[in-house]
Motif scaffolding. Structure first.
Motif, short mmCIF file in Angstrom:
data_model
loop_
_atom_site.label_atom_id
_atom_site.label_comp_id
_atom_site.label_asym_id
_atom_site.label_seq_id
_atom_site.Cartn_x
_atom_site.Cartn_y
_atom_site.Cartn_z
N UNK A 103 -6.14 -26.43 39.52
CA UNK A 103 -7.29 -26.85 38.71
C UNK A 103 -8.15 -25.67 38.27
N UNK A 104 -8.35 -24.68 39.10
CA UNK A 104 -9.13 -23.49 38.78
C UNK A 104 -10.50 -23.82 38.20
N UNK A 105 -11.23 -24.71 38.85
CA UNK A 105 -12.60 -25.00 38.42
C UNK A 105 -12.71 -25.81 37.15
N UNK A 106 -11.63 -26.44 36.73
CA UNK A 106 -11.67 -27.24 35.51
C UNK A 106 -12.55 -28.46 35.71
N UNK A 107 -13.03 -29.06 34.63
CA UNK A 107 -13.87 -30.26 34.75
C UNK A 107 -13.17 -31.35 35.56
N UNK A 108 -13.96 -32.07 36.33
CA UNK A 108 -13.42 -33.07 37.23
C UNK A 108 -13.37 -34.47 36.65
N UNK A 109 -14.21 -34.77 35.69
CA UNK A 109 -14.29 -36.13 35.19
C UNK A 109 -14.22 -36.21 33.69
N UNK A 110 -14.09 -37.41 33.23
CA UNK A 110 -13.97 -37.68 31.81
C UNK A 110 -14.60 -39.04 31.57
N UNK A 111 -15.49 -39.15 30.60
CA UNK A 111 -16.16 -40.41 30.32
C UNK A 111 -16.18 -40.65 28.81
N UNK A 112 -15.89 -41.88 28.42
CA UNK A 112 -15.91 -42.28 27.01
C UNK A 112 -17.14 -43.16 26.80
N UNK A 113 -17.95 -42.81 25.82
CA UNK A 113 -19.15 -43.57 25.46
C UNK A 113 -20.07 -43.82 26.65
N UNK A 114 -20.15 -42.88 27.56
CA UNK A 114 -21.02 -42.97 28.74
C UNK A 114 -20.74 -44.18 29.62
N UNK A 115 -19.58 -44.84 29.45
CA UNK A 115 -19.30 -46.06 30.22
C UNK A 115 -17.91 -46.14 30.80
N UNK A 116 -16.94 -45.60 30.15
CA UNK A 116 -15.54 -45.79 30.51
C UNK A 116 -15.03 -44.58 31.27
N UNK A 117 -14.67 -44.78 32.56
CA UNK A 117 -14.24 -43.68 33.42
C UNK A 117 -12.92 -44.01 34.11
N UNK A 118 -12.14 -42.97 34.36
CA UNK A 118 -10.92 -43.15 35.14
C UNK A 118 -11.28 -43.66 36.53
N UNK A 119 -10.44 -44.52 37.07
CA UNK A 119 -10.66 -45.06 38.40
C UNK A 119 -11.48 -46.33 38.41
N UNK A 120 -11.99 -46.74 37.25
CA UNK A 120 -12.78 -47.98 37.19
C UNK A 120 -11.89 -49.17 37.46
#
Length: 181
Positions: A103-120
């Protein structure tokens, strides 16, 4: 150095760290703080050097960040953003190699339209889908929002299903497609 200056620096540092931890995509606007029409170099400057640059079909190329985010470009234009939960991908799916990518410090999360996240949980995703035209099945949903095509992939919850046909209860993959102008 005064205590206030030190505390202010600490708060700003923490805010910057949190901002980098989750990347945001708005279907009606920006992709990680940049316009979707920004060239690959702008995304590299903003996100840092990719973990790998991958040649893709039809002359496209992908910038892989860490082991769970891929930006797909056609020439100098962003065409697709894909993200996925790595623990859901195994060697049997032929992408298990991603588990070995550093990963080397890469971003951990991703969100679409401030509502949709992985793992939901899939039930929570339903609130995002309300009122949108969509097609789907037990493993995915395909929808249009603000002129963007969004594909959502579901997988079993990692904590309770091990059977042959587990319920597809968790959001494990998101792809947002940017059409040609």
């Amino acid at each position: 150095m005064s205590l206030w200056k030190w505390a202010g620096g600490l708060v700003l540092g923490c805010a910057a760290t949190l901002a980098q931890a989750e990347l945001g995509l708005r279907t009606d606007g920006q992709v990680f703080g940049l316009a979707p029409s920004a060239p690959p170099a702008a995304f590299i400057q903003h996100l840092g050097e990719p973990t790998a640059e991958l040649p893709l079909q039809q002359g496209r190329r992908g910038l892989l960040y860490g082991n769970a985010l891929l930006l797909v470009f056609e020439g100098e234009r962003l065409r697709e953003v894909r993200c996925w939960k790595v623990q859901q991908f195994t060697d049997e799916l032929f992408v298990g190699w991603l588990q070995d990518v550093e990963r080397k410090g890469q971003p951990e999360g991703f969100v679409v339209d401030d509502r949709l996240r992985l793992g939901m949980p899939r039930q929570q995703v339903g609130a995002y889908l309300a009122g949108l035209e969509e097609a789907g099945d037990e493993r995915s949903d395909l929808l249009q929002k603000n002129g963007r095509q969004i594909w959502l992939g579901y997988g079993p919850a990692p904590d309770y299903h091990l059977g042959d046909d587990p319920e597809q209860a968790v959001l494990v993959s998101i792809s947002v497609l940017f059409e040609k102008p």
